[in-house]
Write an enzyme that holds these catalytic residues in place. Structure first.
Site, PDB file in Angstrom:
ATOM      1  N   THR B 179      16.479 -18.347  14.656  1.00 40.88           N
ATOM      2  CA  THR B 179      15.106 -18.123  13.711  1.00 40.88           C
ATOM      3  C   THR B 179      14.227 -19.291  13.227  1.00 40.88           C
ATOM      4  O   THR B 179      15.392 -20.366  12.786  1.00 40.88           O
ATOM      5  CB  THR B 179      16.069 -17.450  12.715  1.00 40.88           C
ATOM      6  OG1 THR B 179      16.182 -16.182  13.554  1.00 40.88           O
ATOM      7  CG2 THR B 179      14.782 -16.997  11.860  1.00 40.88           C
ATOM      8  N   PHE B 181      12.715 -21.104  10.778  1.00 40.12           N
ATOM      9  CA  PHE B 181      12.031 -20.682   9.138  1.00 40.12           C
ATOM     10  C   PHE B 181      10.833 -21.467   8.535  1.00 40.12           C
ATOM     11  O   PHE B 181      11.381 -22.980   9.574  1.00 40.12           O
ATOM     12  CB  PHE B 181      13.080 -21.043   8.091  1.00 40.12           C
ATOM     13  CG  PHE B 181      14.829 -19.766   8.472  1.00 40.12           C
ATOM     14  CD1 PHE B 181      14.044 -18.577   7.435  1.00 40.12           C
ATOM     15  CD2 PHE B 181      15.232 -19.673   9.675  1.00 40.12           C
ATOM     16  CE1 PHE B 181      15.321 -18.207   7.873  1.00 40.12           C
ATOM     17  CE2 PHE B 181      16.189 -19.340   9.547  1.00 40.12           C
ATOM     18  CZ  PHE B 181      16.886 -18.758   8.860  1.00 40.12           C
TER      19      PHE B 181
END
Lengths: 284, 284
Positions: B179, B181
């Site tokens: 992921t 961010f």
């Protein structure tokens, strides 16, 4: 499908879902529908012949792209988008007999429907939104439970189908809330020459600078109108399927040449479909 | 913020969420964190000073873009993206003491975490995925309920925080699941000249054919690398905020000139931030 019989149309959701309303709008209320749990189930049902057609939401004017529908189309390379439908969406807060807005503690609905009613939830902080699979299913569930504390956000059609009271009308953030759907089939559409259509293709590009811009240039050079560009992950980290939707006239050379050129600069190119453009929408 | 004190960093989710793990990875495990319910709450907390920094997921290699984070950034025009963080994501099925995969009937987690474990759910059709607000909260909820039928998908850190057993490890569809961010602040970053950075801008274009392609051309002409393009609905149906992220060297003329040109062909243009590019990712 037998030409004389009506098509069986698969949609995501329980009976009473907005997608079912869209099916009835296009094909008539007598059309047999097949409610399925996931967007992915809809493309699978069309591909394997359990359904003649499928209908999937791809974009809502408040919530934006419906990514699960793009993924569902990518997962079945042999089906075709053949039509576009735009449906105005109005949301209703439903409850069991005797319930009121004041008695509710939770409201269940599809996450996108909940996202479209932010103003309502901000005005009623005692009510917690609760994401479930679909609006029709939410109405069904609260009708079965029979509790004064549980509400659902769904269509007016769902209220009559499940015997629920309408506790609040048109709770969507904007009254011009609309959803755009694509109709899917095993057979491609055959638009008339000169008809205003949209073409949706999925493509991958090599991982080097400028790859995405290189596949868009053939559209720009011919003044073709890019309607939407979505990127979805492939199985390889940081690489993408690009879903490119553009508008043109059916049978025109510009679109044909642009696609040929895009094919040359893409790693992989899949035509998802060419379909008449709905009058309600216009391009980016 | 006092330079000698540690920043208070807001994130979406309950303690034990992956976002908290990302905060600890960048700022150290002693960093005070502020768990908030919605992505939108994170940008609000940064804007109004309750948090010094905020951290939001914007993209996952399996699930794609995190649209709620783009919307949260658009809603606070005065905050800046100052850094990019990429975190490997591994999912664990957690249960209370005595539970096993066979005893589970539901597994609760964030919808994106559930979407990343499709293979697991296909192999265990008796277990129903149940979408909740966050992974840490799911772990907390099943620990409080103490039922053998309820599992959660969350991080290993969440297991120890809430006293749960790990029933299955690494249930994500791909082991290279990651992921990305962004870190948000009231003060823009000041990258060193020549550093490899990314710039994220949000813009609207007039509703006429070719509008979107016209704003991308200034990047293409200078061989600047478009990293991502996302479109999010504005309040007007069928009109969009385009979120354009591109890569360049800090302080270079090409990026400066491209932005100036994009500003001229955009209706509205907002700089969201320029930040060092994480080594793990590369452009489209």
């Amino acid at each position: 499908m037998d030409e004389r019989s009506m098509p069986r149309v698969a949609f995501q959701g329980a009976p009473g879902a907005y997608s079912e309303e869209a099916v009835h709008r296009v094909y008539g209320t007598d059309t047999p529908t097949i409610p399925l749990r996931e967007n992915r189930d809809v493309t699978r049902a069309v591909a394997d012949g359990r359904a003649d057609l499928g209908l999937l939401p791809i974009e809502n004017t408040l919530a934006g792209a419906v990514l699960a529908s793009y993924d569902a189309m990518l997962a079945e390379p042999d089906i075709h988008a053949i039509d576009e439908v735009v449906l105005p969406i109005h949301h209703f807060v439903l409850g069991v007999l005797g319930a009121s807005i004041a008695s509710l503690r939770t409201i269940e609905s599809h996450p996108i429907a909940l996202a479209q009613c932010e103003t309502f939830f901000r005005a009623h902080p005692a009510i917690e939104p609760h994401a479930v699979y679909d609006t029709g299913g939410a109405a069904d569930a609260i009708a079965r439970a029979g509790e004064l504390t549980r509400g659902a956000i769904a269509s007016r059609a769902a209220a009559s189908r499940y015997g629920l009271s309408v506790l609040a009308e048109n709770v969507e953030d904007r009254s011009d809330n609309q959803t755009r759907f694509l109709v899917l089939s095993r057979t491609p559409a055959q638009p008339r020459d000169g008809e205003r259509v949209r073409t949706l293709v999925a493509l991958t590009v090599d991982n080097k600078p400028g790859g995405l811009l290189r596949v868009l240039a053939p559209l720009a050079q011919r003044n073709l109108n890019l309607v939407r560009l979505e990127s979805r992950p492939t199985r390889e980290p940081w690489t993408y399927w690009f879903m490119v939707e553009f508008e043109h006239q059916s049978g025109d050379t510009a679109a044909h040449d642009a696609l040929e050129e895009i094919g040359r600069v893409s790693h992989e190119l899949r035509a998802i479909g060419t379909y008449p453009a709905a009058a309600e929408t216009f391009g980016q």
